[in-house]
Scaffold this motif. Structure first.
Motif, short mmCIF file in Angstrom:
data_model
loop_
_atom_site.label_atom_id
_atom_site.label_comp_id
_atom_site.label_asym_id
_atom_site.label_seq_id
_atom_site.Cartn_x
_atom_site.Cartn_y
_atom_site.Cartn_z
N ALA A 250 -3.07 -10.54 -3.75
CA ALA A 250 -4.68 -10.44 -3.87
C ALA A 250 -5.16 -9.59 -4.82
CB ALA A 250 -5.31 -10.15 -2.54
N LEU A 251 -6.02 -9.89 -5.38
CA LEU A 251 -6.57 -8.93 -6.44
C LEU A 251 -7.56 -7.98 -5.94
CD1 LEU A 251 -6.46 -7.89 -9.32
CD2 LEU A 251 -8.20 -9.57 -9.80
N LEU A 252 -7.36 -6.75 -5.81
CA LEU A 252 -8.20 -5.69 -5.26
C LEU A 252 -8.45 -4.58 -6.14
CD1 LEU A 252 -6.10 -5.27 -2.04
CD2 LEU A 252 -8.30 -6.96 -2.05
N ARG A 253 -9.49 -3.90 -5.96
CA ARG A 253 -9.88 -2.71 -6.78
C ARG A 253 -10.56 -1.58 -5.94
NH1 ARG A 253 -15.21 -5.61 -9.59
NH2 ARG A 253 -16.78 -5.26 -8.02
N ARG A 254 -10.72 -0.53 -6.55
CA ARG A 254 -11.26 0.69 -5.97
C ARG A 254 -12.91 0.62 -6.41
NH1 ARG A 254 -8.18 6.30 -5.59
NH2 ARG A 254 -10.14 7.68 -5.14
N ARG A 255 -13.15 1.01 -5.08
CA ARG A 255 -14.92 1.21 -5.23
C ARG A 255 -15.26 2.49 -6.05
NH1 ARG A 255 -18.59 -1.67 -3.02
NH2 ARG A 255 -19.92 -0.15 -2.49
N TRP A 330 -2.85 -6.20 -8.40
CA TRP A 330 -2.60 -7.08 -7.39
C TRP A 330 -2.00 -6.34 -6.46
CZ3 TRP A 330 -4.44 -12.15 -7.98
CH2 TRP A 330 -4.76 -12.49 -9.18
N ALA A 331 -2.09 -7.22 -5.29
CA ALA A 331 -1.19 -6.43 -3.99
C ALA A 331 -0.93 -7.47 -3.11
CB ALA A 331 -2.09 -5.45 -3.39
N HIS A 332 0.46 -7.29 -2.70
CA HIS A 332 1.06 -8.36 -1.59
C HIS A 332 0.50 -7.76 -0.36
CE1 HIS A 332 3.61 -10.81 -4.39
NE2 HIS A 332 3.71 -9.78 -4.87
N THR A 334 2.01 -7.08 2.09
CA THR A 334 3.04 -6.06 2.68
C THR A 334 2.60 -4.77 2.26
OG1 THR A 334 4.42 -6.58 1.07
CG2 THR A 334 4.95 -7.78 2.78
N GLU A 335 1.75 -4.62 1.10
CA GLU A 335 1.21 -3.50 0.68
C GLU A 335 0.15 -3.01 1.33
OE1 GLU A 335 2.76 -3.19 -3.93
OE2 GLU A 335 2.06 -5.45 -3.45
N PHE A 336 -0.64 -3.94 2.02
CA PHE A 336 -1.98 -3.47 2.35
C PHE A 336 -2.12 -2.39 3.24
CE2 PHE A 336 -4.01 -7.99 2.00
CZ PHE A 336 -3.73 -8.25 0.72
N SER A 337 -1.04 -2.08 4.32
CA SER A 337 -0.85 -0.96 5.19
C SER A 337 -1.15 0.42 4.45
CB SER A 337 0.33 -0.88 6.06
OG SER A 337 1.22 -0.90 5.20
N GLY A 338 -0.72 0.52 3.26
CA GLY A 338 -0.53 1.61 2.35
C GLY A 338 -1.98 1.79 1.38
N LEU A 339 -2.80 0.85 1.67
CA LEU A 339 -4.12 0.73 0.87
C LEU A 339 -5.29 1.42 1.86
CD1 LEU A 339 -3.85 -2.29 -1.12
CD2 LEU A 339 -2.96 -0.03 -1.77
N ALA A 340 -6.33 1.83 0.96
CA ALA A 340 -7.46 2.38 1.80
C ALA A 340 -8.49 1.23 2.12
CB ALA A 340 -8.20 3.61 1.24
N LEU A 341 -8.13 0.15 2.91
CA LEU A 341 -8.59 -1.03 3.22
C LEU A 341 -9.59 -0.65 4.32
CD1 LEU A 341 -6.37 -3.91 2.66
CD2 LEU A 341 -8.35 -3.65 1.57
#
Length: 355
Positions: A250-255, A330-332, A334-341
């Motif tokens: 998924a394509l994510l970005r920083r606010r 882009w982030a898989h 499996t990488e979401f847990s390491g992101l500030a979501l």
């Protein structure tokens, strides 16, 4: 005085919380009189507008990752924000990191021991300064959180509504603050409000200060403190653009750093429209062919409700070009847990059955 009645009660009934030294722990460790200021500060920042039950897990995770203020100061902000994700009010996390740097770099890793000194730290307001001064240093500081406000309002039968009555509450609370065992007294008042002098169905018959409580004598305890009618929250709306790639995720970005959810990771969105329907973002629209998912994602912030219509698109070409245009990465899964979501972004991803 309240202290004369509540401290013996606290010695027997204090809650066991990971950031405090309870009377039982103090008896077992007579050489350790007060709690670690770093732990008190960390817990108080986390507890702002958040429940004890929610904070416990986050607190223990933070302490395991960063046992001292110096450890926290050295950490990258993104990792701190990632560990904070789900606690909400993300400006607290940014200020937490900024404050740690000030204490570590400018104060030799030692927190100030007075309210005046603590108030100079980023993210530390009057309540937090008083709490640290009292609990960590046993200063006779007046600590007034929501639990203490409720106890004081009932003890003095203060019938004016919140928030206008707050100054009177603070004045009454100051009159009761003892010079000895101020930290234990502050925590005792919090415990009393959390366990006995509760918002609904207060346990007046087992309350250690029931004899002098004016609201109990008048039979109005449960109605206090009174609150002014709440203003209706407005609703903001937007579109979320979820770019998906079988190869890259998924394509994510920083606010942006400033503002709501500052510095956090997001699914790209359009403007958050304050009135009327959401408006699609032409800069994102033209990058792909979009499918609009049924229903909307609903979330509530402190000052407004939020409704998000989710658009999805499967991308197989020009992945780097689209990421550059969106200013994202882009982030898989499996990488979401390491992101500030933040929670609202997780809701968007769940709505699209992506997590």
């Amino acid at each position: 005085m309240i202290a004369e009645e509540i401290l013996p009660w606290y010695d027997k009934h204090a809650r066991e919380l990971p950031w405090r030294l309870s009377p039982r722990q103090k008896r077992a460790n007579p050489n350790v009189l007060y709690a670690d200021p770093y732990r008190v500060w960390l817990s108080e920042i986390m507890l702002q507008q958040t429940t004890v039950a929610t904070v416990k897990g986050y607190y223990e995770k933070f302490l395991a990752s960063w046992p001292t203020v110096n450890d926290l100061a050295k950490e990258d902000l993104d990792n701190v924000l990632s560990a904070w994700a789900g606690l909400g009010y993300y400006a607290r996390a940014r200020n937490l990191h900024k404050c740690a740097k000030v204490v570590a770099d400018e104060l030799g890793g030692v927190f100030p021991d007075t309210e005046e000194g603590l108030l100079k730290l980023p993210g530390v307001g009057p309540y937090t300064a008083a709490a640290i001064a009292a609990i960590a240093y046993d200063r006779p500081a007046t600590v007034v959180d929501g639990n203490v406000e409720r106890v004081i309002a009932r003890y003095y039968a203060l019938e004016d509504p919140l928030p206008g009555v707050k100054p009177q509450m603070k004045e009454c609370a100051q009159q009761q603050t003892p010079y000895e065992r101020a930290g234990d007294y502050a925590q005792a008042m919090m415990d009393l409000g959390a366990t006995i002098c509760t918002p609904r169905s207060p346990g007046c018959v087992i309350c250690p200060i029931q004899t002098a409580c004016l609201a109990r004598k008048s039979g109005i305890a449960e109605s206090l403190p009174k609150k002014a009618p709440k203003k209706e929250k407005p609703t903001r709306r937007t579109y979320a653009y979820l770019f998906l790639s079988d190869e890259r995720g998924a394509l994510l970005r920083r606010r942006p750093e400033k503002g709501l959810l500052g510095g956090m990771t997001e699914v790209p969105t359009g403007d958050w429209v304050k009135q009327g329907d959401a408006v699609r973002n032409p800069e994102l629209d033209h990058l792909a062919q979009w499918t609009e998912l049924e229903g909307v994602v609903k979330h509530t912030f402190t000052h407004f409700h939020f409704e998000i219509t989710v658009l999805t698109s499967k991308i197989s070409q020009n992945l780097d070009g689209i990421a550059e245009a969106v200013q994202g990465a882009w982030a898989h899964k499996t990488e979401f847990s390491g992101l500030a979501l933040p929670t609202v972004m997780k809701k968007i991803l769940r709505h699209a059955d992506y997590i």
